[in-house]
Write an enzyme that holds these catalytic residues in place. Structure first.
Site, PDB file in Angstrom:
ATOM      1  N   MET A  90      13.617  24.219   3.417  1.00 14.89           N
ATOM      2  CA  MET A  90      12.909  23.530   2.336  1.00 14.89           C
ATOM      3  C   MET A  90      13.873  22.720   1.473  1.00 14.89           C
ATOM      4  O   MET A  90      13.584  21.584   1.102  1.00 14.89           O
ATOM      5  CB  MET A  90      12.155  24.538   1.477  1.00 14.89           C
ATOM      6  CG  MET A  90      11.342  23.883   0.375  1.00 14.89           C
ATOM      7  SD  MET A  90      10.497  25.047  -0.693  1.00 14.89           S
ATOM      8  CE  MET A  90       9.096  25.505   0.298  1.00 14.89           C
ATOM      9  N   LYS A 110       0.851  -1.199   0.000  1.00 19.72           N
ATOM     10  CA  LYS A 110       0.000   0.000   0.000  1.00 19.72           C
ATOM     11  C   LYS A 110       0.888   1.251   0.000  1.00 19.72           C
ATOM     12  O   LYS A 110       2.102   1.159   0.223  1.00 19.72           O
ATOM     13  CB  LYS A 110      -0.923  -0.015   1.210  1.00 19.72           C
ATOM     14  CG  LYS A 110      -0.209   0.022   2.555  1.00 19.72           C
ATOM     15  CD  LYS A 110      -1.188  -0.225   3.696  1.00 19.72           C
ATOM     16  CE  LYS A 110      -0.473  -0.238   5.036  1.00 19.72           C
ATOM     17  NZ  LYS A 110      -1.387  -0.663   6.128  1.00 19.72           N
ATOM     18  N   ARG A 136     -11.096   0.104  14.507  1.00 20.85           N
ATOM     19  CA  ARG A 136     -11.112   0.880  13.262  1.00 20.85           C
ATOM     20  C   ARG A 136     -12.120   0.222  12.321  1.00 20.85           C
ATOM     21  O   ARG A 136     -13.156   0.785  12.017  1.00 20.85           O
ATOM     22  CB  ARG A 136      -9.723   0.917  12.614  1.00 20.85           C
ATOM     23  CG  ARG A 136      -8.685   1.715  13.380  1.00 20.85           C
ATOM     24  CD  ARG A 136      -7.417   1.950  12.561  1.00 20.85           C
ATOM     25  NE  ARG A 136      -6.964   0.756  11.857  1.00 20.85           N
ATOM     26  CZ  ARG A 136      -5.782   0.633  11.268  1.00 20.85           C
ATOM     27  NH1 ARG A 136      -4.919   1.647  11.304  1.00 20.85           N
ATOM     28  NH2 ARG A 136      -5.441  -0.462  10.646  1.00 20.85           N
ATOM     29  N   TYR A 179      17.318  29.155   9.635  1.00 25.21           N
ATOM     30  CA  TYR A 179      16.156  29.952  10.041  1.00 25.21           C
ATOM     31  C   TYR A 179      15.966  29.916  11.546  1.00 25.21           C
ATOM     32  O   TYR A 179      16.140  28.883  12.181  1.00 25.21           O
ATOM     33  CB  TYR A 179      14.891  29.413   9.377  1.00 25.21           C
ATOM     34  CG  TYR A 179      14.793  29.749   7.908  1.00 25.21           C
ATOM     35  CD1 TYR A 179      14.676  31.076   7.486  1.00 25.21           C
ATOM     36  CD2 TYR A 179      14.817  28.742   6.952  1.00 25.21           C
ATOM     37  CE1 TYR A 179      14.579  31.391   6.139  1.00 25.21           C
ATOM     38  CE2 TYR A 179      14.711  29.040   5.602  1.00 25.21           C
ATOM     39  CZ  TYR A 179      14.595  30.369   5.201  1.00 25.21           C
ATOM     40  OH  TYR A 179      14.498  30.670   3.885  1.00 25.21           O
TER      41      TYR A 179
HETATM   42  C1  LIG Z   1      -0.671  -1.809   6.664  1.00 26.15           C
HETATM   43  C2  LIG Z   1      -1.274  -3.060   7.120  1.00 26.15           C
HETATM   44  C3  LIG Z   1      -0.469  -4.163   7.408  1.00 26.15           C
HETATM   45  C4  LIG Z   1       1.034  -4.106   7.372  1.00 26.15           C
HETATM   46  O1  LIG Z   1       1.500  -3.494   8.547  1.00 26.15           O
HETATM   47  P1  LIG Z   1       3.076  -3.442   8.876  1.00 26.15           P
HETATM   48  O2  LIG Z   1       3.135  -2.927  10.242  1.00 26.15           O
HETATM   49  O3  LIG Z   1       3.676  -2.494   7.882  1.00 26.15           O
HETATM   50  O4  LIG Z   1       3.565  -4.818   8.696  1.00 26.15           O
HETATM   51  C5  LIG Z   1      -1.091  -5.351   7.761  1.00 26.15           C
HETATM   52  N1  LIG Z   1      -2.433  -5.430   7.835  1.00 26.15           N
HETATM   53  C6  LIG Z   1      -3.235  -4.390   7.587  1.00 26.15           C
HETATM   54  C7  LIG Z   1      -4.707  -4.544   7.701  1.00 26.15           C
HETATM   55  C8  LIG Z   1      -2.686  -3.168   7.222  1.00 26.15           C
HETATM   56  O5  LIG Z   1      -3.486  -2.126   6.975  1.00 26.15           O
END
Ligand SMILES: *Cc1c(COP(=O)(O)O)cnc(C)c1O
Length: 371
Positions: free
Chosen positions: A310, A35, A130, A262
């Site tokens: 930056m 992802k 969640r 800065y």
């Molecule tokens: C992002 C995610 C993972 C992977 O998590 P890591 O900590 O990067 O291994 C696994 N399961 C779900 C549902 C996720 O959203």
């Protein structure tokens, strides 16, 4: 000459880390989580290193299309499932597996016209709150899915909130187990932290006792320790997969009392040589990394001084007297002559985590894939 900054994606390190995931996962198959554009690495760039996975997991349908465009024919799982009914058409067309975490997603499936039934991951909320069905609602969701001709196999899934910390996974695991005890099907429980800390650990809560078919390994594939600073990447045998490097473009000689950057937040306590690096927050280096954040110059460890701007930041050259404009600067990852700066250390100095720095690598930084 272009600005000297660049990022490197290390193919061999990705493959190495994936092999570590396999070792830790024991008999389970490994879904490499890609992802967020493969945690900032770029899906196309990370693919060569991760193609040995049993499948890929991601969120975005456009990213799923990119994985298929690379020629990947194996499993691709949508971790949040569908966002609207017509996403199911793409799931059918691209043979995607998808998470089902709410009743609406089951309603959409029931109306979906498909000749080939789809594989779903039924998500239970075991305490993170969640996504997912509450334990009491899981059974009826399972029964609804099982009755649908649109649905093929159902894998039971949950996600741990504290696999990386002292609370651990015991109470969520107990909730999951009691709610799913007599339900058939494969199971997917572990992210990176759970895979490394709880699965591999001999006698750990997942150590062979709990059914565990698919691990979801994200950050560990990218060489960052999910539980830094309790453990570092070396402890887990992981290698950096992303290097951010640049060069010194100027050197300043400060007198005691002179300031840098800065806000004049850094005041030289003595006569000091300071290097100016072509890297700033617009490249993805965290602005919150204060004076004293670790950095390598010519492979030698030193620290940043003053605020990150930056396009530039400043480093103390005291430990590197030979450094001059053109000297290599490693912001994180692999440096010259076997030197290394784990991204987790930089993230820690900026009060964040390796995940965020990887994902924040800026578009303007050119990236090369290396071995
Ligand atoms: C992002 C995610 C993972 C992977 O998590 P890591 O900590 O990067 O291994 C696994 N399961 C779900 C549902 C996720 O959203």
């Amino acid at each position: 000459m272009p600005r000297p900054i660049e990022a490197l994606v290390h193919t061999t390190a990705l493959a190495h880390n994936l092999a570590r995931a396999r070792e830790a996962a024991a008999d389970a198959r490994v879904l490499a989580v890609i992802k967020a554009n493969a945690y900032g690495h770029g899906i196309e760039r990370a693919y060569e290193g991760l193609r040995g996975a049993d499948g890929f997991a991601l969120l975005d349908l456009a990213e799923a299309e990119r994985v298929r465009a690379l020629g990947w024919r194996g499993p691709v799982l949508l971790l949040e499932g569908c966002f609207e009914p017509r996403d199911l058409e793409l799931c059918s067309r691209l043979s995607l597996w998808h998470v089902v975490h709410c009743d609406a997603q089951i309603d959409w499936l029931a109306l979906h016209k498909t000749k080939v039934p789809q594989r779903v991951f039924l998500k239970m909320n075991s305490g993170m709150n969640r996504l997912g069905f509450a334990p009491a609602a899981l059974r009826s969701a399972f029964a609804r899915l099982q009755a649908l001709p649109q649905v093929d196999e159902i894998t039971l899934m949950t996600h741990f909130a504290d696999a990386d910390g002292p609370r651990g996974i015991a109470s969520q695991l107990a909730a999951f187990e009691s709610a799913t005890q007599d339900l058939p099907g494969e199971r997917s429980l572990a992210n990176s932290a759970a895979t490394l800390r709880h699965l591999a650990a001999a006698g750990g809560p997942l150590g062979g006792r709990v059914r565990n078919d698919w691990v979801r390994a994200g950050i560990l594939c990218y060489g960052s320790a999910p539980d830094f600073p309790a453990h570092d990447s070396a402890h887990w045998g992981l290698r950096p997969t992303l290097t951010l490097r640049s060069q010194l473009i100027a050197v300043q000689h400060l007198q005691p009392g002179d300031c840098v950057g800065y806000g004049s937040t850094y005041v030289a306590p003595r006569a000091q040589r300071i290097g100016i690096v072509a890297c700033g927050y617009a490249d993805g280096y965290p602005r919150h990394a204060g004076s004293g954040s670790p950095v390598l110059v010519d492979g030698v460890r030193t620290v940043t001084v003053g605020r990150v701007s930056m396009d530039m930041l400043a480093v103390d050259l005291e430990p590197v007297p030979q450094a001059a404009p053109g000297s290599e600067v490693t912001l994180w990852g692999e440096g010259p002559r076997g030197s290394r700066l784990p991204i987790d250390e930089v993230a820690h100095a900026a009060a964040t985590i390796g995940y965020e720095l990887m994902c924040a690598l800026a578009q303007r930084v050119p990236v090369r894939v290396v071995f």
